[in-house]
Design an enzyme around this catalytic site. Structure first.
Site, PDB file in Angstrom:
ATOM      1  N   SER A 146       1.025  -1.181  -0.070  1.00  0.00           N
ATOM      2  CA  SER A 146      -0.133  -0.069  -0.029  1.00  0.00           C
ATOM      3  C   SER A 146       0.835   1.266   0.085  1.00  0.00           C
ATOM      4  O   SER A 146       2.214   1.183   0.413  1.00  0.00           O
ATOM      5  CB  SER A 146      -0.836   0.052   1.154  1.00  0.00           C
ATOM      6  OG  SER A 146      -1.665   1.148   1.226  1.00  0.00           O
ATOM      7  N   TYR A 159      -1.253  -0.936  10.349  1.00  0.00           N
ATOM      8  CA  TYR A 159      -1.547  -1.382   8.902  1.00  0.00           C
ATOM      9  C   TYR A 159      -0.432  -0.792   8.051  1.00  0.00           C
ATOM     10  O   TYR A 159       0.338  -1.733   7.208  1.00  0.00           O
ATOM     11  CB  TYR A 159      -2.904  -0.707   8.298  1.00  0.00           C
ATOM     12  CG  TYR A 159      -3.092  -0.947   6.945  1.00  0.00           C
ATOM     13  CD1 TYR A 159      -3.711  -2.131   6.385  1.00  0.00           C
ATOM     14  CD2 TYR A 159      -2.932   0.075   5.985  1.00  0.00           C
ATOM     15  CE1 TYR A 159      -4.021  -2.362   4.901  1.00  0.00           C
ATOM     16  CE2 TYR A 159      -3.012  -0.068   4.692  1.00  0.00           C
ATOM     17  CZ  TYR A 159      -3.654  -1.139   4.033  1.00  0.00           C
ATOM     18  OH  TYR A 159      -3.917  -1.536   2.837  1.00  0.00           O
TER      19      TYR A 159
HETATM   20  N1  LIG Z   1      -8.648  -0.470  -1.802  1.00  0.00           N
HETATM   21  C1  LIG Z   1      -7.505   0.301  -1.339  1.00  0.00           C
HETATM   22  O1  LIG Z   1      -7.891   1.301  -1.597  1.00  0.00           O
HETATM   23  C2  LIG Z   1      -6.446  -0.309  -0.998  1.00  0.00           C
HETATM   24  C3  LIG Z   1      -5.121   0.739  -0.952  1.00  0.00           C
HETATM   25  C4  LIG Z   1      -3.989  -0.007  -0.792  1.00  0.00           C
HETATM   26  C5  LIG Z   1      -3.754  -1.159  -0.661  1.00  0.00           C
HETATM   27  N2  LIG Z   1      -4.779  -1.960  -0.660  1.00  0.00           N
HETATM   28  C6  LIG Z   1      -4.636  -3.425  -0.245  1.00  0.00           C
HETATM   29  O2  LIG Z   1      -5.174  -4.349  -1.498  1.00  0.00           O
HETATM   30  C7  LIG Z   1      -5.479  -5.452  -0.681  1.00  0.00           C
HETATM   31  C8  LIG Z   1      -7.119  -5.947  -1.189  1.00  0.00           C
HETATM   32  O3  LIG Z   1      -7.763  -4.913  -0.459  1.00  0.00           O
HETATM   33  P1  LIG Z   1      -9.337  -4.510  -0.854  1.00  0.00           P
HETATM   34  O4  LIG Z   1      -9.588  -2.974  -0.980  1.00  0.00           O
HETATM   35  O5  LIG Z   1      -9.536  -5.023  -2.299  1.00  0.00           O
HETATM   36  O6  LIG Z   1     -10.233  -5.316   0.205  1.00  0.00           O
HETATM   37  P2  LIG Z   1     -11.411  -6.034   0.342  1.00  0.00           P
HETATM   38  O7  LIG Z   1     -11.950  -5.973   1.536  1.00  0.00           O
HETATM   39  O8  LIG Z   1     -12.538  -5.471  -0.744  1.00  0.00           O
HETATM   40  O9  LIG Z   1     -11.178  -7.522  -0.043  1.00  0.00           O
HETATM   41  C9  LIG Z   1     -10.603  -8.218   0.947  1.00  0.00           C
HETATM   42  C10 LIG Z   1     -10.723  -9.599   0.782  1.00  0.00           C
HETATM   43  O10 LIG Z   1      -9.781 -10.327   1.474  1.00  0.00           O
HETATM   44  C11 LIG Z   1     -10.662 -11.355   2.470  1.00  0.00           C
HETATM   45  N3  LIG Z   1      -9.895 -11.629   3.412  1.00  0.00           N
HETATM   46  C12 LIG Z   1      -9.849 -10.646   4.842  1.00  0.00           C
HETATM   47  N4  LIG Z   1      -9.132 -11.064   5.567  1.00  0.00           N
HETATM   48  C13 LIG Z   1      -8.753 -12.204   5.341  1.00  0.00           C
HETATM   49  C14 LIG Z   1      -7.796 -13.605   5.750  1.00  0.00           C
HETATM   50  N5  LIG Z   1      -7.400 -13.379   7.219  1.00  0.00           N
HETATM   51  N6  LIG Z   1      -7.638 -14.707   5.094  1.00  0.00           N
HETATM   52  C15 LIG Z   1      -8.074 -14.764   3.671  1.00  0.00           C
HETATM   53  N7  LIG Z   1      -8.978 -13.697   3.361  1.00  0.00           N
HETATM   54  C16 LIG Z   1      -9.163 -12.659   3.983  1.00  0.00           C
HETATM   55  C17 LIG Z   1     -11.815 -10.563   2.594  1.00  0.00           C
HETATM   56  O11 LIG Z   1     -13.000 -11.648   2.865  1.00  0.00           O
HETATM   57  C18 LIG Z   1     -12.110  -9.945   1.231  1.00  0.00           C
HETATM   58  O12 LIG Z   1     -12.936 -10.739   0.479  1.00  0.00           O
HETATM   59  C19 LIG Z   1      -5.276  -5.523   0.515  1.00  0.00           C
HETATM   60  O13 LIG Z   1      -3.876  -6.141   1.007  1.00  0.00           O
HETATM   61  C20 LIG Z   1      -4.944  -3.965   0.942  1.00  0.00           C
HETATM   62  O14 LIG Z   1      -3.947  -3.705   1.846  1.00  0.00           O
HETATM   63  C21 LIG Z   1      -6.111  -1.958  -0.828  1.00  0.00           C
END
Ligand SMILES: NC(=O)c1ccc[n+]([C@@H]2O[C@H](COP(=O)([O-])OP(=O)(O)OC[C@H]3O[C@@H](n4cnc5c(N)ncnc54)[C@H](O)[C@@H]3O)[C@@H](O)[C@H]2O)c1
Length: 281
Positions: A146, A159
């Site tokens: 991130s 985080y």
């Molecule tokens: N969306 C953003 O703006 C953003 C920005 C920077 C980084 N990220 C990173 O991208 C990745 C995905 O984020 P997102 O926004 O798509 O999240 P999201 O919440 O939309 O999806 C995350 C998925 O991971 C699953 N999950 C959560 N904990 C888990 C576990 N312990 N074991 C297995 N599955 C698990 C959830 O059930 C969900 O389906 C993360 O690593 C997040 O840190 C997202």
């Protein structure tokens, strides 16, 4: 012929958001995908989506913080599809971020659980994937980091630190297993409007968070999936140990430049970018 024809990919957190977009794209390009998620129904829905597009996928309900569940995930991948070539360590404990505060207010349970999932869970998946990749002559890993792992913030300390550590885990893995033809890169998204965030952030909140982006649109899960697919593919055969930001330019500038507007016309009259930036330097 797709870029992942004959390849087997494990994507964690593939039931929603960025992970789901990655799983769908890998499957569209011929890869067989193990869709792993703590939310079993979401994992099944993603697998059904892939099957409806004539792709091949297996859903596994699991928690990446659980060592036994991670072992079972990779055993299932091997049993079902014969091995593992690609790994996207995407799952993170996003549900903890609202309780993840500044250092003096930090609940150590939140810190411990965040590290157990984001960092230890990612490490566990790598430990199970690497020997299987070596057995198949190499592989590629992408760790979902991130922008928050690259710059300080007023909250979400656990985080951010977990994501910074994932960057170093990626560099360490690339250094230690490059000789075995395993590449590892970290992807650092900025604000990506997943369904979760769309439900959480109203338009003023989105605008507030977007104001330091240089590109005038929101980031989408498909944007990140395209970068992940590039890094997993042979197009990136000579790319390893890198952290790639995908943030619409959020971290590419001195913050006050964007505050003055994205075009010269929007900046304060008669000011150069340097003059706008100077009071804050
Ligand atoms: N969306 C953003 O703006 C953003 C920005 C920077 C980084 N990220 C990173 O991208 C990745 C995905 O984020 P997102 O926004 O798509 O999240 P999201 O919440 O939309 O999806 C995350 C998925 O991971 C699953 N999950 C959560 N904990 C888990 C576990 N312990 N074991 C297995 N599955 C698990 C959830 O059930 C969900 O389906 C993360 O690593 C997040 O840190 C997202």
């Amino acid at each position: 012929m797709g870029r992942f024809e004959g390849k087997v990919a494990v994507v964690t957190g593939a039931g929603a958001g960025i992970g789901k977009a990655c799983a769908l794209l890998i499957a569209r390009e011929g890869g067989r995908v193990v869709v792993a998620d703590i939310d079993g129904l979401a994992a099944i829905a993603c697998t059904e989506h892939i099957a409806a597009e004539a792709g091949r996928a297996l859903s596994i309900t699991m928690d990446i913080a659980d060592a036994q569940a991670v072992a079972a995930l990779f055993e299932a991948a091997e049993r079902h599809f014969g091995g593992v070539d690609l790994l996207v360590n995407n799952a993170s404990a996003m549900h903890l971020t609202p309780r993840d505060q500044a250092i003096l207010d930090l609940d150590l349970t939140v810190w411990d659980q965040t590290m157990a999932t984001n960092l230890r869970g990612t490490l566990l998946c790598c430990q199970h994937a690497i020997p299987r990749m070596i057995a198949r002559g190499g592989g590629a890993i992408v760790n979902m980091s991130s922008c928050q792992g690259l710059s300080g913030d007023i909250a979400q300390t656990s985080y951010a630190v977990s994501k910074a550590a994932m960057n170093m885990l990626s560099a360490s893995l690339a250094t230690q297993y490059g000789h075995a033809q395993i590449r590892c890169n970290a992807v650092a998204p900025g604000l990506i409007m997943t369904e979760r965030l769309l439900a959480k952030l109203d338009e003023p909140a989105q605008r507030y968070l977007r104001r330091h982006q240089l590109l005038p649109r929101v980031g989408r899960p498909e944007d990140v999936a395209a970068l992940v697919a590039f890094l997993l593919s042979d197009d990136a055969a000579f790319v390893t140990g890198q952290i790639l930001c995908i943030d619409g330019g959020m971290l590419a500038h001195v913050p006050t430049y964007a505050d003055g507007g994205n075009s010269r016309a929007e900046r304060p009259a008669g000011s150069s970018a340097e003059a706008v930036a100077a009071p804050h330097c």
